[in-house]
Motif scaffolding. Structure first.
Motif, PDB file in Angstrom:
ATOM      1  N   THR A   1       2.957  11.967  -5.997  1.00 41.73           N
ATOM      2  CA  THR A   1       3.719  12.652  -7.039  1.00 41.73           C
ATOM      3  C   THR A   1       3.509  11.925  -8.371  1.00 41.73           C
ATOM      4  O   THR A   1       2.990  10.804  -8.398  1.00 41.73           O
ATOM      5  CB  THR A   1       5.221  12.641  -6.706  1.00 41.73           C
ATOM      6  N   SER A   2       3.943  12.555  -9.443  1.00 48.03           N
ATOM      7  CA  SER A   2       3.829  11.914 -10.760  1.00 48.03           C
ATOM      8  C   SER A   2       4.556  10.580 -10.772  1.00 48.03           C
ATOM      9  O   SER A   2       4.069   9.589 -11.334  1.00 48.03           O
ATOM     10  CB  SER A   2       4.412  12.830 -11.845  1.00 48.03           C
ATOM     11  N   GLU A   3       5.719  10.552 -10.121  1.00 46.64           N
ATOM     12  CA  GLU A   3       6.512   9.325 -10.071  1.00 46.64           C
ATOM     13  C   GLU A   3       5.771   8.214  -9.342  1.00 46.64           C
ATOM     14  O   GLU A   3       5.730   7.057  -9.796  1.00 46.64           O
ATOM     15  CB  GLU A   3       7.851   9.593  -9.371  1.00 46.64           C
ATOM     16  N   VAL A   4       5.148   8.554  -8.206  1.00 44.48           N
ATOM     17  CA  VAL A   4       4.394   7.576  -7.417  1.00 44.48           C
ATOM     18  C   VAL A   4       3.204   7.062  -8.221  1.00 44.48           C
ATOM     19  O   VAL A   4       2.952   5.846  -8.279  1.00 44.48           O
ATOM     20  CB  VAL A   4       3.912   8.198  -6.086  1.00 44.48           C
ATOM     21  N   ILE A   5       2.471   7.963  -8.849  1.00 44.26           N
ATOM     22  CA  ILE A   5       1.289   7.570  -9.623  1.00 44.26           C
ATOM     23  C   ILE A   5       1.661   6.592 -10.730  1.00 44.26           C
ATOM     24  O   ILE A   5       1.043   5.531 -10.881  1.00 44.26           O
ATOM     25  CB  ILE A   5       0.600   8.816 -10.228  1.00 44.26           C
ATOM     26  N   GLU A   6       2.677   6.942 -11.499  1.00 39.31           N
ATOM     27  CA  GLU A   6       3.074   6.081 -12.614  1.00 39.31           C
ATOM     28  C   GLU A   6       3.602   4.733 -12.132  1.00 39.31           C
ATOM     29  O   GLU A   6       3.282   3.686 -12.701  1.00 39.31           O
ATOM     30  CB  GLU A   6       4.115   6.802 -13.474  1.00 39.31           C
ATOM     31  N   LYS A   7       4.393   4.743 -11.057  1.00 36.20           N
ATOM     32  CA  LYS A   7       4.953   3.493 -10.536  1.00 36.20           C
ATOM     33  C   LYS A   7       3.858   2.579  -9.997  1.00 36.20           C
ATOM     34  O   LYS A   7       3.831   1.385 -10.301  1.00 36.20           O
ATOM     35  CB  LYS A   7       5.982   3.796  -9.440  1.00 36.20           C
ATOM     36  N   LYS A   8       2.934   3.136  -9.227  1.00 39.66           N
ATOM     37  CA  LYS A   8       1.876   2.327  -8.623  1.00 39.66           C
ATOM     38  C   LYS A   8       0.942   1.759  -9.691  1.00 39.66           C
ATOM     39  O   LYS A   8       0.552   0.582  -9.628  1.00 39.66           O
ATOM     40  CB  LYS A   8       1.072   3.172  -7.623  1.00 39.66           C
ATOM     41  N   ILE A   9       0.577   2.575 -10.664  1.00 39.20           N
ATOM     42  CA  ILE A   9      -0.347   2.091 -11.692  1.00 39.20           C
ATOM     43  C   ILE A   9       0.335   1.075 -12.600  1.00 39.20           C
ATOM     44  O   ILE A   9      -0.282   0.081 -13.019  1.00 39.20           O
ATOM     45  CB  ILE A   9      -0.958   3.264 -12.480  1.00 39.20           C
ATOM     46  N   ASN A  10       1.603   1.266 -12.889  1.00 43.12           N
ATOM     47  CA  ASN A  10       2.339   0.261 -13.655  1.00 43.12           C
ATOM     48  C   ASN A  10       2.414  -1.061 -12.883  1.00 43.12           C
ATOM     49  O   ASN A  10       2.288  -2.145 -13.463  1.00 43.12           O
ATOM     50  CB  ASN A  10       3.751   0.747 -13.987  1.00 43.12           C
ATOM     51  N   THR A  11       2.599  -0.958 -11.572  1.00 40.06           N
ATOM     52  CA  THR A  11       2.656  -2.159 -10.728  1.00 40.06           C
ATOM     53  C   THR A  11       1.343  -2.911 -10.774  1.00 40.06           C
ATOM     54  O   THR A  11       1.313  -4.140 -10.958  1.00 40.06           O
ATOM     55  CB  THR A  11       3.001  -1.790  -9.268  1.00 40.06           C
ATOM     56  N   ILE A  12       0.242  -2.189 -10.600  1.00 41.12           N
ATOM     57  CA  ILE A  12      -1.056  -2.871 -10.592  1.00 41.12           C
ATOM     58  C   ILE A  12      -1.406  -3.416 -11.974  1.00 41.12           C
ATOM     59  O   ILE A  12      -2.005  -4.486 -12.109  1.00 41.12           O
ATOM     60  CB  ILE A  12      -2.168  -1.959 -10.036  1.00 41.12           C
ATOM     61  N   HIS A  13      -0.994  -2.712 -13.024  1.00 38.39           N
ATOM     62  CA  HIS A  13      -1.233  -3.177 -14.396  1.00 38.39           C
ATOM     63  C   HIS A  13      -0.515  -4.516 -14.614  1.00 38.39           C
ATOM     64  O   HIS A  13      -1.107  -5.496 -15.103  1.00 38.39           O
ATOM     65  CB  HIS A  13      -0.723  -2.127 -15.393  1.00 38.39           C
ATOM     66  N   ASN A  14       0.752  -4.589 -14.234  1.00 37.09           N
ATOM     67  CA  ASN A  14       1.520  -5.826 -14.387  1.00 37.09           C
ATOM     68  C   ASN A  14       0.983  -6.941 -13.505  1.00 37.09           C
ATOM     69  O   ASN A  14       0.971  -8.112 -13.890  1.00 37.09           O
ATOM     70  CB  ASN A  14       2.994  -5.572 -14.060  1.00 37.09           C
ATOM     71  N   THR A  15       0.530  -6.579 -12.300  1.00 34.17           N
ATOM     72  CA  THR A  15      -0.042  -7.561 -11.373  1.00 34.17           C
ATOM     73  C   THR A  15      -1.296  -8.198 -11.949  1.00 34.17           C
ATOM     74  O   THR A  15      -1.483  -9.413 -11.864  1.00 34.17           O
ATOM     75  CB  THR A  15      -0.376  -6.885 -10.025  1.00 34.17           C
ATOM     76  N   LEU A  16      -2.158  -7.388 -12.524  1.00 33.68           N
ATOM     77  CA  LEU A  16      -3.402  -7.912 -13.091  1.00 33.68           C
ATOM     78  C   LEU A  16      -3.122  -8.891 -14.227  1.00 33.68           C
ATOM     79  O   LEU A  16      -3.845  -9.874 -14.410  1.00 33.68           O
ATOM     80  CB  LEU A  16      -4.281  -6.757 -13.587  1.00 33.68           C
ATOM     81  N   ILE A  17      -2.060  -8.636 -14.971  1.00 32.33           N
ATOM     82  CA  ILE A  17      -1.697  -9.520 -16.082  1.00 32.33           C
ATOM     83  C   ILE A  17      -1.079 -10.820 -15.574  1.00 32.33           C
ATOM     84  O   ILE A  17      -1.539 -11.916 -15.915  1.00 32.33           O
ATOM     85  CB  ILE A  17      -0.729  -8.811 -17.051  1.00 32.33           C
TER      86      ILE A  17
END
Length: 354
Positions: A179-195
Motif C-alpha cells: 500500500t502507499s503507507e507501506v511503501i512510504e514507511k519502508k523507504i523512509n526506514t531504509i533512507h534513515n538506515t543508510l544515513i
C-alpha cells in the motif's frame, strides 16, 4: 586514556539439528575474533562441548549463569538450560525448535536490557518453532514486536543492499500488502538506515516494479501505476533520492544496481534471488529500522550438511563483523546528531590550524 571495551555480541544458537552450532563455533575458533568483540552464546556449555567434540574444534568456553559475569577475551556461554538435549542432525524436530526459541528469547531480553550490544542469530527452522506462545514466521517479525521502530529486512554484502516491501508473505498476498503507507514507511526506514547505520549522507534508492515490466501501462497489472509510482513521487517531493520503478528482470543483470546505495524489491524472491546469486555465502541479513542491531547469515539450517563438518561459516562471520560495524557507526551518528554545532566547530577549528 581509558581502554575501550569490546562490543558484546550476543548469539542465539538457532536450530540445534542444523549447522548453526558449527558455524558459530568455527567462527570463534579463530582467537583473533576475540580482539574484535566479546561473544556470548545463549545455549548451554554441556551441549556446546558436545558440538566442539563433534567438529574436533580447538576452543574453550567460559560458562556463566548471569550476564554480569561476562568475561572479555573469552567465549562466554550463558546457560539458558541445563538438561541433556538429544541431537539428530538433519532432522526437523519440534523439541529442538523449542530450544531455538529459548535461546532467542533469552538473547532478545538481554539485548533489550543492554546486557549485550548487538544480536547475531544462527538459522532457525520456521516450521518447528511454531507453538501456542510463538506464532511468528521468523526472526524479523518477532524482533519487530519486541523492539522499538519499524523493522525492514535488509540484505547486505559490501555496497550491495537489498530491502523488501514485503518479506515472508505468500506470493498470492503480495499485492494486497503493498500500500502507499507501506511503501512510504519502508523507504523512509531504509533512507534513515543508510544515513545512521552506514554513514551515507544522501542515499540513492532504487525501487523495483511490482509487476513484470512495471505492468506495461496496465496490460500486466495496474498496481505500479496506481500505487507505486504516486508513492514514489510523494517521497521525491520530500527530498528523498528515490528512483524507479525499474523492471526487475533486467535490473541486476544490466549492472544498474551498482549505481545505488540500496535497492527495494516488492517481494521476497524478487530481491533475494538476485542478491543470493551475487553474494551467496558472504551475504548478511540485517533487521534495519529497530532501536537495536541484529544480523544473521543469509542462509538457512542446511540440514543436508548438518553434522558433517562441511558447513561454510563465512556468512556468519560476516554477520558478526557487520553487526559490530553498524553498532559503531550508529553510536557515531548519535554522537554527532546530539551536538552537531560542536562537531562543526571542531572541524572548522581543525581546518584553521592547518
Amino acid at each position: 586514556m581509558a581502554k575501550k571495551e569490546k562490543t558484546i555480541v550476543g548469539i542465539s544458537i538457532g536450530d540445534l539439528n542444523g549447522i548453526g552450532s558449527e558455524i558459530v563455533l568455527k567462527t570463534f575458533e579463530d582467537s583473533r575474533m576475540l580482539e574484535f568483540c566479546t561473544p556470548v552464546i545463549f545455549a548451554s556449555t554441556k551441549l556446546l562441548s558436545f558440538f566442539k567434540k563433534q567438529y574436533n574444534l580447538d576452543l574453550n568456553f567460559h560458562g556463566i549463569d548471569s550476564l554480569d559475569k561476562i568475561a572479555h577475551k573469552k567465549i562466554n556461554v550463558l546457560n539458558v538450560w541445563e538438561e541433556h538435549v538429544d541431537i539428530n542432525f538433519g532432522s526437523e524436530d519440534k523439541k529442538i525448535g523449542e530450544y531455538a526459541i529459548k535461546s532467542l528469547k533469552s538473547a532478545v531480553s538481554a539485548l533489550k536490557d543492554k546486557k549485550i550490544d548487538v544480536l547475531v542469530t544462527a538459522p532457525i527452522n520456521k516450521s518447528n518453532i511454531q507453538s501456542e506462545t510463538f506464532t511468528f514466521p521468523g526472526h524479523t517479525d518477532y524482533l519487530a514486536q519486541e523492539l522499538k521502530g519499524d523493522s525492514l529486512m535488509l540484505l547486505i554484502s559490501g555496497s550491495l543492499r537489498v530491502g523488501l516491501l514485503t518479506d515472508h508473505v505468500a506470493v498470492k498476498d503480495v499485492v494486497k500488502n503493498i500500500t502507499s503507507e507501506v511503501i512510504e514507511k519502508k523507504i523512509n526506514t531504509i533512507h534513515n538506515t543508510l544515513i545512521q547505520d552506514f554513514g551515507i549522507r544522501a542515499p540513492k534508492i532504487a525501487v523495483l516494479g511490482i509487476n513484470p515490466h512495471n505492468g506495461d501501462n496496465g496490460v500486466i497489472g495496474n498496481e505500479d501505476d496506481t500505487v507505486l509510482k504516486p508513492s514514489l513521487e510523494i517521497l521525491r517531493e520530500n527530498s528523498k533520492l528515490v528512483y524507479g520503478p525499474y523492471a526487475a528482470d533486467s535490473f541486476f543483470g544490466s549492472g544498474n544496481y551498482k549505481n545505488f546505495d540500496a535497492i527495494i524489491a516488492s517481494y521476497h524472491d524478487q530481491g533475494l534471488i538476485p542478491f543470493k546469486t551475487l553474494a551467496f555465502g558472504k551475504g548478511v541479513n540485517y533487521t534495519a529500522g529497530l532501536n537495536r542491531v541484529r544480523t544473521s547469515p543469509d542462509h538457512g539450517t542446511a540440514y543436508d550438511v548438518a553434522g558433517k563438518n562441511e558447513a561454510d561459516y563465512e556468512s556468519f562471520k560476516e554477520a558478526v563483523f557487520s553487526a559490530i560495524q553498524i553498532y559503531k557507526k550508529r553510536k557515531e551518528y548519535k554522537k554527532i546528531s546530539k551536538n552537531p554545532l560542536k562537531t562543526s566547530q571542531k572541524k572548522s577549528f581543525s581546518k584553521k590550524k592547518r
